[in-house]
Design an enzyme around this catalytic site. Structure first.
Site, PDB file in Angstrom:
ATOM      1  N   HIS A  33       0.821  -1.209   0.000  1.00  0.00           N
ATOM      2  CA  HIS A  33       0.000   0.000   0.000  1.00  0.00           C
ATOM      3  C   HIS A  33       0.858   1.263   0.000  1.00  0.00           C
ATOM      4  CE1 HIS A  33      -3.774   2.145   0.674  1.00  0.00           C
ATOM      5  NE2 HIS A  33      -3.148   2.898   1.552  1.00  0.00           N
ATOM      6  N   TYR A  36       4.581   0.181  -2.954  1.00  0.00           N
ATOM      7  CA  TYR A  36       4.399  -0.328  -4.325  1.00  0.00           C
ATOM      8  C   TYR A  36       5.495  -1.334  -4.679  1.00  0.00           C
ATOM      9  CZ  TYR A  36       1.328   3.748  -4.577  1.00  0.00           C
ATOM     10  OH  TYR A  36       0.342   4.669  -4.341  1.00  0.00           O
ATOM     11  N   HIS A  79     -10.564   2.967  -0.272  1.00  0.00           N
ATOM     12  CA  HIS A  79     -10.789   2.610   1.127  1.00  0.00           C
ATOM     13  C   HIS A  79     -11.589   1.311   1.129  1.00  0.00           C
ATOM     14  CE1 HIS A  79     -10.543   4.825   5.198  1.00  0.00           C
ATOM     15  NE2 HIS A  79      -9.352   4.705   4.671  1.00  0.00           N
ATOM     16  N   ARG A 100      -7.976  15.673   1.938  1.00  0.00           N
ATOM     17  CA  ARG A 100      -6.763  16.223   2.561  1.00  0.00           C
ATOM     18  C   ARG A 100      -5.561  16.131   1.627  1.00  0.00           C
ATOM     19  NH1 ARG A 100      -9.042  13.429   6.659  1.00  0.00           N
ATOM     20  NH2 ARG A 100      -7.492  11.758   6.617  1.00  0.00           N
ATOM     21  N   SER A 517      -4.285  -0.859  -5.022  1.00  0.00           N
ATOM     22  CA  SER A 517      -4.968  -1.602  -3.970  1.00  0.00           C
ATOM     23  C   SER A 517      -4.981  -3.071  -4.366  1.00  0.00           C
ATOM     24  CB  SER A 517      -6.400  -1.087  -3.780  1.00  0.00           C
ATOM     25  OG  SER A 517      -7.092  -1.889  -2.844  1.00  0.00           O
TER      26      SER A 517
END
Length: 722
Positions: A33, A36, A79, A100, A517
């Site tokens: 995550h 990579y 997510h 963010r 992911s």
């Protein structure tokens, strides 16, 4: 803790055994995550530069030029794992995290786009997941006043146990306010601000790099929970200190928490970092050092501040009611030190932590059953083609998203001028120009041929903005795949990356950022997800001429079909509904798809095209049905020369669109050398009449609306699952 191979490498580099905190830092920052480690060799295929690219991959978000004054930022994240355990909080914090990423670049967020991939809604649990994902995303977006402008929802059994919640965020800011996470000067202080640190999401990066299993997944209470009201204050405080030139570098706290943000910022500038963990504002007095350093509590930012600006920054934080603390400083020498209660708890070389992870391409091979995948049989031709079309329109993957859109897109800002349910969302930037945006993927084709599926994904998204008169400005991706340690799963990833890369290069769209992911597999259902390389694409749209609607608006207009329709239905929704997803041949991608897309964008920018809609999932039948308003259409498809009505109506051949115009002369001139056929006209009343070589089909608007309401009907059934 650390896998044996990694631990051996760390011991050799440090000349000692790492302690528990140090091992935890490596475990998280060396996870797939964050690092990579197995995907980076493939990602190097992407072309990431271009004349409009200001900041490409490697920062919290990418930044591209809009005009001489404004810039756009884009980031895409997932997510997935948290959203299966707690879909409301997982989706909400997915929105918060990606927002963010954008504000850390100095660009106020203006839109979020959300591609969701889930199990079918016949399942009570899937309805619960879907409803809560939508609600969590919508509630968070509404509170922070960022428009939910576009999305995708795709349903398949292989997402049972592992739903995908991907989010794109787009920011719009002034060129002079661009910020990066590259640290600047030794001796500068670091301010941690936002939420107080708790135990939320502990080890989240490592969790996101493992297969899903209900037996070993974290408890729901450890999934990060969002505080959208605090996020809004954090957004305002961040943008204020950036606009007042009080910040040297900035980034949000995401995967690996404070450890990840501080180490990576120091490494980017070639510095070390002395972190005083005692200064971190805590939710609970009894947090240990591992929890302080690796918590993934949401709504937190880290900013590099010159010592002389610390007082002003702290006053601004107090004004916005945002908790803030001085947690350390940049140092010379490249060493990351964590001090806690007078003791050095970690001492690590930042370059080794960030770049020392072994990165290598994994073994890959096509699935064993590959030779049997594309069988040539076709289903029996339906005896009642009208009933077949209505059944297809009721498929969850073709049904109307109106109710979904109304729940997800609660926030509408004055700058949003796109149509609900249209091909692309549009944000107005100036009186003359705006940004068109879209997102999505082609998972079913990708299962049969991941390269072609990825190429079609790029084409489909480029077409979505082309029918608004825009061409691709940049692309961000979210590569959702199974376990990369399995050669078949790595093959899907590798072929998909090659497809995305080749298509983006051909269309001259730089790939400016994204996310990987992996490990999206469910022990509960013994499945891996479909290969799902979802993307988000931006383009610049002009308002100097009318932008085409995605829906029929005027009667007595000529309906044009642009592009070539092939009798190839492999990977189509038609074959999926018929339980024949291994049948047929995947669509042939036309060699000149770049020219077709260019011509469509050029035509739609003239102001002469009233309505325009790209043809994708569900084929011509779905595209025509989607365009109906109180204006309908009568079309004759016999000139296409396809014998079978199902091939004709449900082919998903890429790079096709429907355009309607009053005057045909200019369009015919633009489309020279491009397949372009006049197939009918728009008519009063909202009905749809289709003539094929074999039959004539008539649908009322009411019949189509009723068939298309299947998602709304499913969600009204509700759920008892908790």
């Amino acid at each position: 803790m650390l896998p044996a191979e990694d631990l051996k490498l760390v011991v050799e580099k440090l000349g000692r055994q790492p302690n528990e905190l140090e091992q935890s830092i490596f475990l998280n920052l060396w996870s797939e995550h964050c690092s990579y480690r197995s995907s980076w060799p493939l990602l190097k295929n992407f072309k990431t530069t271009g004349e409009n690219v200001i900041i490409g991959p490697g920062d919290d978000a990418a930044v591209v030029k809009f005009d001489d004054e404004y810039v756009l930022s884009i980031a895409m994240e997932s997510h997935n794992h948290p959203s299966y355990i707690d879909p409301y909080s997982g989706a909400a914090t997915g929105v918060g995290g990606i927002v963010r990423d954008v504000i850390s670049m100095g660009t106020p967020p203006v839109a979020v786009l959300a591609p969701f991939y889930l199990g079918p809604l016949d399942s009570e649990k899937n309805r619960w997941i879907f409803d809560n994902i939508l609600q969590g995303s919508a509630d968070y977006s509404e509170t922070i006043k960022v428009a939910g402008i576009r999305g995708e929802s795709y349903f398949d059994e292989r997402y049972n146990g592992n739903p995908l919640v991907n989010v794109v965020c787009v920011g719009l800011g002034k060129k002079e306010n661009i910020m990066t996470s590259i640290s600047k000067t030794a001796g500068n202080r670091f301010v941690l601000f936002g939420s107080k640190t708790g135990r939320d999401g502990l080890g989240g990066a490592a969790f996101a790099s493992a297969d899903m299993s209900e037996d070993d997944s974290p408890a729901r209470e450890t999934i990060p929970s969002g505080n959208a009201e605090l996020e809004k204050r954090v957004i305002d405080a961040t943008l204020e200190i950036i606009e007042k030139k009080l910040v040297e570098s900035c980034r949000d706290l995401g995967a690996s928490g404070l450890s990840g943000a501080s180490i990576e910022m120091a490494e980017k500038g070639g510095f070390g970092f002395h972190l005083i963990a005692d200064n971190v504002p805590l939710m609970f007095d009894n947090l240990n050092i591992n929890e302080i350093m690796l918590s993934e509590t949401q709504e937190r930012m880290l900013a590099e501040i010159k010592p002389e600006n610390m007082g002003t920054v702290m006053e601004i934080m107090k004004k916005h009611d945002v908790p803030a603390a001085d947690v350390g400083c940049l140092t010379e020498g490249g060493i990351f030190k964590v001090e806690y209660k007078g003791k050095i708890e970690a001492e690590l070389p930042v370059d080794f932590v960030v770049s020392g992870v072994p990165k290598r391409e994994m073994p890959s091979k096509a699935p064993e059953a590959r030779s049997e995948v594309l069988i040539s049989k076709k289903p029996e031709l339906p005896a009642d083609m009208k009933a077949c079309v209505l059944t297809m329109l009721s498929s969850y993957n073709l049904a109307s998203r109106k109710s979904v859109w109304e729940k997800y897109a609660k926030t509408t800002l004055p700058a949003v001028c796109g149509e609900s349910g249209g091909d692309a969302g549009i944000i107005k930037v100036t009186d003359k120009k705006g940004v068109a945006m879209t997102c999505g993927c082609e998972p079913a084709v990708g299962l049969l041929d991941p390269y072609t599926g990825a190429v079609m994904t790029v084409i489909e998204n480029a077409m979505n903005i082309a029918v608004k008169g825009a061409t691709g400005l940049c692309l961000a991706d979210n590569l959702n795949f199974g376990n990369p340690n399995k050669p078949e799963q790595y093959w899907y990833l590798k072929q998909s990356v090659l497809g995305l890369s080749d298509a983006a290069k051909k269309l001259n769209i730089p790939v400016v950022g994204g996310n990987v992911s992996l490990y999206n597999e469910s022990a509960e259902f013994d499945t891996a997800i479909l290969p799902t390389p979802a993307i988000g694409v931006l383009g610049i749209v002009s308002f100097e001429k009318p932008v085409p609607s995605s829906f029929f608006k005027e009667t007595e207009e000529t309906v044009f079909l642009i592009g070539t329709t092939q009798a190839e239905l492999g990977g189509s929704e038609y074959y999926r509904v018929a339980n024949m997803e291994n049948a047929g041949k995947v669509p042939t991608v036309p060699e000149n798809y770049d020219k077709i897309i260019e011509a469509i964008a050029k035509a739609c920018a003239t102001g002469d095209v009233t309505s325009a809609h790209d043809i994708a999932r569900g084929g011509l039948a779905k595209a025509l049905a989607s365009m109906l308003t109180d204006v309908g259409a009568e079309v004759d498809l016999t000139a296409l020369g396809i014998d079978r009505t199902d091939d004709l109506l449900f082919s998903e051949s890429p790079a096709r669109a429907i355009l309607t115009v009053k005057s045909t002369d200019k369009i015919a001139d633009i489309m020279k050398g491009i397949p372009c056929v006049a197939i009918g006209k728009t008519v009063k009343g909202g009905d749809l009449k289709i003539k094929t070589g074999n039959e004539e089909l008539t649908f009322t608007k009411a019949e189509i609306d009723d068939a298309s309401a299947s998602i709304e009907k499913a969600m009204k059934i509700g759920y008892k699952y908790e």
